[in-house]
Design an enzyme around this catalytic site. Sequence first.
Site, PDB file in Angstrom:
ATOM      1  N   ALA A   1      71.481  18.966   6.787  1.00 51.15           N
ATOM      2  CA  ALA A   1      71.009  18.988   5.401  1.00 51.15           C
ATOM      3  C   ALA A   1      70.503  17.619   4.951  1.00 51.15           C
ATOM      4  O   ALA A   1      69.940  17.510   3.866  1.00 51.15           O
ATOM      5  CB  ALA A   1      72.134  19.451   4.484  1.00 51.15           C
ATOM      6  N   ASP A   2      70.679  16.615   5.766  1.00 55.59           N
ATOM      7  CA  ASP A   2      70.280  15.261   5.371  1.00 55.59           C
ATOM      8  C   ASP A   2      68.754  15.108   5.392  1.00 55.59           C
ATOM      9  O   ASP A   2      68.118  15.304   6.429  1.00 55.59           O
ATOM     10  CB  ASP A   2      70.924  14.244   6.314  1.00 55.59           C
ATOM     11  CG  ASP A   2      70.665  12.822   5.869  1.00 55.59           C
ATOM     12  OD1 ASP A   2      71.551  12.225   5.257  1.00 55.59           O
ATOM     13  OD2 ASP A   2      69.551  12.309   6.122  1.00 55.59           O
ATOM     14  N   VAL A   3      68.174  14.746   4.269  1.00 51.46           N
ATOM     15  CA  VAL A   3      66.712  14.639   4.192  1.00 51.46           C
ATOM     16  C   VAL A   3      66.162  13.533   5.076  1.00 51.46           C
ATOM     17  O   VAL A   3      65.051  13.645   5.590  1.00 51.46           O
ATOM     18  CB  VAL A   3      66.229  14.430   2.743  1.00 51.46           C
ATOM     19  CG1 VAL A   3      66.258  15.724   1.976  1.00 51.46           C
ATOM     20  CG2 VAL A   3      67.022  13.366   2.058  1.00 51.46           C
ATOM     21  N   GLY A   4      66.928  12.476   5.235  1.00 48.58           N
ATOM     22  CA  GLY A   4      66.485  11.385   6.093  1.00 48.58           C
ATOM     23  C   GLY A   4      66.280  11.863   7.520  1.00 48.58           C
ATOM     24  O   GLY A   4      65.276  11.536   8.162  1.00 48.58           O
TER      25      GLY A   4
END
Length: 281
Positions: free
Chosen positions: A235-238
């Site tokens: 889920a981490d956008v990075g």
Amino acid sequence: MLTQFIKLPFKYQYEEMMTRLALDPLNAVDLENKTVKIPLETSIITLKSTGTFEEPAFTLTGVESDEQLQKMMSIFHFNRSLEPISAHFAETNLKGLFTKFDGTPIVTDFSLYANIMKSIIHQQLNLSFARTLTTRFVQTFGRQVEGVWVYPKPEDIARLDVDTLRNMQFSSRKAEYIIGVSTAIAEGELHLERLSTETDETIIKRLTKYRGIGPWTAESFLLFGLGRENLFPVADVGLQNSLKKVWQMENKPSKEEISAHFDEWSPYLSYAALYLWRNIE
DNA sequence: GACCAGGATTGCT
DNA sequence: AGCAATCATGGT
């Protein structure tokens, strides 16, 4: 104890790691002298590099017990080799990344409570403002030991009211999370050190019961609090942006497109995540 | 000024 | 179970 001497039988990017540590103004990093001071309990331990990337060597001063020594070895990834990980990824589609960033260790936060507080503060904020808030939090409620800032104790934060944090530019919701989780820890209901012996799944299940700790924060605890090797925060956008870049895609890949590679990257998913983050620094 | 950021929760279908 | 609104504010 006297000064400890350490030599590592694997490549290690110490200077790069120090530069990353220095991004957090709370860390007592001295790039010129290649030292960093770590507050453990009530004493300060100094780590200094005396070697090179190919032949890493270090001195540790200020270590008072074997337990502290083991803690330092664990924080800085001195106690397990990076070689099997490089070898593993040389056979995957992330080969390029692992060549470029070879020798990058997972360095954990210095305390589990600090990790949780930092993660909650960082939620949804850009890095620069997040660092401002975190620094303000520690310098207001924490203390200094030999000039090094130390996170406050959960008991001290549990006593605060929401308005105090609100006035420091925390949102009221974030303030509630911080105080709530600190209260659970202060009352002994949530014991992070004891929890740390459980499996990844159990830890996520236990932590996400608290308001303010969702999947991202729980995974961050596993990765940067405990140094667990095999998880990937989809889920981490990075990470999504980094994969978009590596795979040269028009749009960010979906969770399914990412998790399709988990078998290939396991059992070192955390390193895949770490090296992907480095790719977009 | 819009849009996003190392998200999480709540309330609504 | 899955979506949308909401939260506060700085960076771009």
